[in-house]
Design a protein around this motif. Sequence first.
Motif, PDB file in Angstrom:
ATOM      1  N   ASP A  15       0.863  -1.174   0.000  1.00  0.00           N
ATOM      2  CA  ASP A  15       0.000   0.000   0.000  1.00  0.00           C
ATOM      3  C   ASP A  15       0.903   1.228   0.000  1.00  0.00           C
ATOM      4  OD1 ASP A  15      -2.173  -1.664   0.088  1.00  0.00           O
ATOM      5  OD2 ASP A  15      -2.472  -1.470   2.237  1.00  0.00           O
ATOM      6  N   LEU A  16       0.429   2.313  -0.613  1.00  0.00           N
ATOM      7  CA  LEU A  16       1.232   3.516  -0.778  1.00  0.00           C
ATOM      8  C   LEU A  16       0.368   4.733  -0.514  1.00  0.00           C
ATOM      9  CD1 LEU A  16       3.870   4.895  -1.945  1.00  0.00           C
ATOM     10  CD2 LEU A  16       2.694   4.814  -4.154  1.00  0.00           C
ATOM     11  N   VAL A  17       0.907   5.720   0.198  1.00  0.00           N
ATOM     12  CA  VAL A  17       0.220   6.983   0.432  1.00  0.00           C
ATOM     13  C   VAL A  17       1.125   8.103  -0.063  1.00  0.00           C
ATOM     14  CG1 VAL A  17      -0.736   8.555   2.148  1.00  0.00           C
ATOM     15  CG2 VAL A  17      -0.998   6.088   2.448  1.00  0.00           C
ATOM     16  N   VAL A  19       1.458  12.240  -0.242  1.00  0.00           N
ATOM     17  CA  VAL A  19       0.945  13.468   0.356  1.00  0.00           C
ATOM     18  C   VAL A  19       1.545  14.639  -0.413  1.00  0.00           C
ATOM     19  CG1 VAL A  19       0.777  14.865   2.439  1.00  0.00           C
ATOM     20  CG2 VAL A  19       0.742  12.374   2.619  1.00  0.00           C
ATOM     21  N   LYS A  30      -4.084  14.171  -0.209  1.00  0.00           N
ATOM     22  CA  LYS A  30      -3.548  12.838   0.062  1.00  0.00           C
ATOM     23  C   LYS A  30      -4.176  11.840  -0.904  1.00  0.00           C
ATOM     24  CE  LYS A  30      -5.008  10.237   3.513  1.00  0.00           C
ATOM     25  NZ  LYS A  30      -5.283   9.699   4.848  1.00  0.00           N
ATOM     26  N   SER A  32      -4.275   7.650  -1.482  1.00  0.00           N
ATOM     27  CA  SER A  32      -3.934   6.328  -0.951  1.00  0.00           C
ATOM     28  C   SER A  32      -4.146   5.292  -2.052  1.00  0.00           C
ATOM     29  CB  SER A  32      -4.825   5.984   0.239  1.00  0.00           C
ATOM     30  OG  SER A  32      -4.694   6.938   1.253  1.00  0.00           O
ATOM     31  N   ALA A  34      -3.955   1.151  -3.064  1.00  0.00           N
ATOM     32  CA  ALA A  34      -3.965  -0.188  -2.486  1.00  0.00           C
ATOM     33  C   ALA A  34      -3.298  -1.174  -3.447  1.00  0.00           C
ATOM     34  CB  ALA A  34      -5.394  -0.640  -2.208  1.00  0.00           C
ATOM     35  N   TYR A  62      -1.908  -0.431  -9.656  1.00  0.00           N
ATOM     36  CA  TYR A  62      -2.565  -0.512  -8.353  1.00  0.00           C
ATOM     37  C   TYR A  62      -3.986  -1.039  -8.507  1.00  0.00           C
ATOM     38  CZ  TYR A  62      -4.331   3.981  -9.961  1.00  0.00           C
ATOM     39  OH  TYR A  62      -4.900   4.972 -10.717  1.00  0.00           O
ATOM     40  N   VAL A  65      -7.661   3.310  -5.636  1.00  0.00           N
ATOM     41  CA  VAL A  65      -7.108   4.597  -5.190  1.00  0.00           C
ATOM     42  C   VAL A  65      -8.208   5.364  -4.469  1.00  0.00           C
ATOM     43  CG1 VAL A  65      -7.626   5.793  -7.364  1.00  0.00           C
ATOM     44  CG2 VAL A  65      -5.821   6.662  -5.872  1.00  0.00           C
ATOM     45  N   ASP A  66      -7.806   6.085  -3.432  1.00  0.00           N
ATOM     46  CA  ASP A  66      -8.709   6.934  -2.668  1.00  0.00           C
ATOM     47  C   ASP A  66      -8.058   8.309  -2.574  1.00  0.00           C
ATOM     48  OD1 ASP A  66     -10.756   7.897  -1.029  1.00  0.00           O
ATOM     49  OD2 ASP A  66      -9.755   7.196   0.793  1.00  0.00           O
ATOM     50  N   THR A  67      -8.753   9.346  -3.039  1.00  0.00           N
ATOM     51  CA  THR A  67      -8.197  10.703  -3.043  1.00  0.00           C
ATOM     52  C   THR A  67      -8.941  11.550  -2.016  1.00  0.00           C
ATOM     53  OG1 THR A  67      -7.757  10.485  -5.398  1.00  0.00           O
ATOM     54  CG2 THR A  67      -7.744  12.694  -4.515  1.00  0.00           C
ATOM     55  N   ASN A  68      -8.168  12.171  -1.146  1.00  0.00           N
ATOM     56  CA  ASN A  68      -8.733  13.027  -0.113  1.00  0.00           C
ATOM     57  C   ASN A  68      -8.053  14.392  -0.135  1.00  0.00           C
ATOM     58  OD1 ASN A  68     -10.432  11.076   1.182  1.00  0.00           O
ATOM     59  ND2 ASN A  68      -8.586  10.145   1.979  1.00  0.00           N
TER      60      ASN A  68
END
Length: 70
Positions: A15-17, A19, A30, A32, A34, A62, A65-68
């Motif tokens: 997993d990779l984040v 920032v 951010k 994220s 998976a 990947y 992906v989750d973008t925040n």
Amino acid sequence: IQEARDPAAAGVERDLVLVFVNARNEPIRKMSFARVHPVSWSGPGVTAGESGAGEETLELRYLDVDTNFL
């Protein structure tokens, strides 16, 4: 990068984040990822006598992906 260059590391997933920060080094976004797996890497082409920034490219595969925004 090492895993993208090493065929023996095929199938390694993490997993990779990421920032992103502004000019004051404050986090603004951010992302994220998976089950990230490096696919390819290319390094900078360096020529003797030249100066300047080198550019490297790392391609990732990947699952999600989750973008925040922070």
